[in-house]
Design a protein around this motif. Sequence first.
Motif, mmCIF file in Angstrom:
data_model
loop_
_atom_site.group_PDB
_atom_site.id
_atom_site.type_symbol
_atom_site.label_atom_id
_atom_site.label_comp_id
_atom_site.label_asym_id
_atom_site.label_seq_id
_atom_site.Cartn_x
_atom_site.Cartn_y
_atom_site.Cartn_z
ATOM 1 N N SER A 225 102.254 5.863 -21.869
ATOM 2 C CA SER A 225 103.375 6.662 -21.351
ATOM 3 C C SER A 225 104.649 5.851 -21.216
ATOM 4 O O SER A 225 105.651 6.364 -20.716
ATOM 5 C CB SER A 225 103.008 7.236 -19.982
ATOM 6 N N GLY A 226 104.608 4.581 -21.622
ATOM 7 C CA GLY A 226 105.793 3.753 -21.482
ATOM 8 C C GLY A 226 106.106 3.354 -20.063
ATOM 9 O O GLY A 226 107.261 3.086 -19.729
ATOM 10 N N GLY A 227 105.103 3.328 -19.199
ATOM 11 C CA GLY A 227 105.313 2.857 -17.829
ATOM 12 C C GLY A 227 105.433 3.939 -16.789
ATOM 13 O O GLY A 227 105.862 3.659 -15.658
ATOM 14 N N ASN A 228 105.042 5.165 -17.100
ATOM 15 C CA ASN A 228 105.112 6.229 -16.103
ATOM 16 C C ASN A 228 104.158 5.949 -14.939
ATOM 17 O O ASN A 228 102.997 5.605 -15.134
ATOM 18 C CB ASN A 228 104.730 7.571 -16.726
ATOM 19 N N ILE A 229 104.701 6.072 -13.731
ATOM 20 C CA ILE A 229 103.893 5.956 -12.512
ATOM 21 C C ILE A 229 103.736 7.372 -11.964
ATOM 22 O O ILE A 229 104.684 7.940 -11.415
ATOM 23 C CB ILE A 229 104.560 5.034 -11.484
ATOM 24 N N PRO A 230 102.553 7.983 -12.107
ATOM 25 C CA PRO A 230 102.399 9.405 -11.786
ATOM 26 C C PRO A 230 102.755 9.779 -10.357
ATOM 27 O O PRO A 230 103.377 10.806 -10.110
ATOM 28 C CB PRO A 230 100.913 9.667 -12.071
ATOM 29 N N GLY A 231 102.332 8.962 -9.390
ATOM 30 C CA GLY A 231 102.609 9.300 -7.994
ATOM 31 C C GLY A 231 101.548 10.182 -7.368
ATOM 32 O O GLY A 231 101.393 10.192 -6.154
ATOM 33 N N THR A 232 100.798 10.930 -8.181
ATOM 34 C CA THR A 232 99.682 11.738 -7.689
ATOM 35 C C THR A 232 98.490 11.518 -8.607
ATOM 36 O O THR A 232 98.613 11.646 -9.829
ATOM 37 C CB THR A 232 100.032 13.239 -7.652
ATOM 38 N N TYR A 233 97.358 11.170 -8.019
ATOM 39 C CA TYR A 233 96.150 10.850 -8.779
ATOM 40 C C TYR A 233 94.995 11.699 -8.266
ATOM 41 O O TYR A 233 94.837 11.865 -7.055
ATOM 42 C CB TYR A 233 95.799 9.365 -8.627
ATOM 43 N N GLU A 234 94.203 12.211 -9.162
ATOM 44 C CA GLU A 234 93.035 12.989 -8.766
ATOM 45 C C GLU A 234 91.915 12.029 -8.333
ATOM 46 O O GLU A 234 91.568 11.105 -9.065
ATOM 47 C CB GLU A 234 92.562 13.868 -9.924
ATOM 48 N N ILE A 235 91.388 12.268 -7.142
ATOM 49 C CA ILE A 235 90.272 11.458 -6.654
ATOM 50 C C ILE A 235 88.987 12.130 -7.117
ATOM 51 O O ILE A 235 88.521 13.098 -6.516
ATOM 52 C CB ILE A 235 90.281 11.338 -5.119
ATOM 53 N N CYS A 236 88.410 11.619 -8.184
ATOM 54 C CA CYS A 236 87.222 12.245 -8.747
ATOM 55 C C CYS A 236 85.945 11.792 -8.057
ATOM 56 O O CYS A 236 84.934 12.486 -8.108
ATOM 57 C CB CYS A 236 87.133 11.949 -10.247
ATOM 58 N N TYR A 237 86.004 10.626 -7.442
ATOM 59 C CA TYR A 237 84.807 10.110 -6.786
ATOM 60 C C TYR A 237 85.246 9.224 -5.635
ATOM 61 O O TYR A 237 86.111 8.357 -5.806
ATOM 62 C CB TYR A 237 83.971 9.306 -7.777
#
Length: 482
Positions: free
Chosen positions: A266-278
């Motif tokens: 993504s060229g350095g994108n920091i999403p800020g929201t991550y899905e906690i799958c486990y």
Amino acid sequence: MKKTILLFAVALGMLTACDPIKEDGTLDVNSYTSDNLLNGAEFSQYADQACTTPQADGNWIKYNIPNASGVYIYYVKPDGTEFKLSSGPAGGVFNFVPSRGSDPNQTVYFKFINANLEETVASHQFTVQVAAELQPEIRIIASNDYGKKTWKWDPTITGAVWGNMGYQPGDGASVGISGNGQWWGVTSTEEFNGQLQHTHNGANNGDGDLNAYMVFTEDGLINSYDANGGVIRSGSYEIKDYNPSGEWKVGDLVTDAILWPYEINSGGNIPGTYEICYLTSSKMTLVYPDGGSQGGWGEATFWHFFSDSDVLGMAYGYDKGKDWTWDYDGEHPVWGNMGYQPGDGASVGTAYNGMWWGCKTEEEFAGQLQHSNDGSLHGDESPNAYFTLTPDGTITRHAGDGSVINSGSFEIDESGKSEWKVGDLKTTAGTILWPYEINSGGNMPTWFEIVYLTGDKMCLVYPDGGSQGAWGEASFWHFKAK
């Protein structure tokens, strides 16, 4: 109070607003004092984020500060550090829940910087509800007993700690336990150095190191550190929509401060929201779908972390207690003897290092009654037998049919923590499964070295007669979470 600094709060809109004042992008050139910055300011408190239920000591605080175009809002923790509550427009809402044990009467500070970089700080007193106990998800991610928790890269799942995968290949647990759906991933510090095109600045900032770590605190802070303990980035975090029974994810982690926080390709994108799958007491797997689009089997980024710092949480859980049973697998013994301290404790718990002999089946225990205190079986050799540890310090030994064999008290002493052990389990005699020291005529020790502990596995060792001489005989016990 005036300082020349480069912190400007207006540019950030990181708050959830209830009818917020919109920022027009201009910089206020007016100068204020701490006495008049809050003149005309309005504050109201609510029980909910939507600001629909007024509450005198509510933790959601709606504000409007007409004298300023933007503010930075914080409070000062007992250790003297600042905790950011919000920054951005001079109207909106912030959430303020002091850590457990705090005074409900709290001072909140409002910082304004004008176009000449002149800083003014004013304060306001609020009475808010103090958390009596942590939310379930915060207990796990930040530790209920310690108030903070260290998370590290976890290479034990597939060898890879960060990389790409097919989005939603099955349930989230299968991703966190076995790496289901994984395509490719980084397995070493050297490989991180070959993936700098995914960062925001083309550099390894220290978190591309398998010895880097991050610390979550109960009051919503996260710090990421390099292998030498230097701070890489700091920020706040929040877990939204927590649902421990969710099939794909248990919630969303909102932060920009985790280790190597970049979406792949993504060229350095920091999403800020991550899905906690486990998420367990010792494991956490995060996933981010390509560009935030949640299409099945599209590319996604994964992060695998583990924690071994929450000893009490791993031992007895976060609610009513935890059951431990024999770790029968048909191949390895669960109780027997070994050479004392053949290496680090983890090698004993995971690879049976130093083992001499042991019982592998329920039936084999029947031939070892000479090691018991009364020459009898009590049902705790069964694969269904278990002992329970509860947060109030109670330990209970159960037979395979669930009946109670014995009970008493326990404590975990971490003062001697080392490469060999994470602590000592001190108990009433006869309260773990098959609680006998081998070749002792039925001695039931009242302390055991916990040489390996995760949320799923526990290995105990007791040296011959309590004497801790290297390579002397020792007894071992292998348990798993029931």
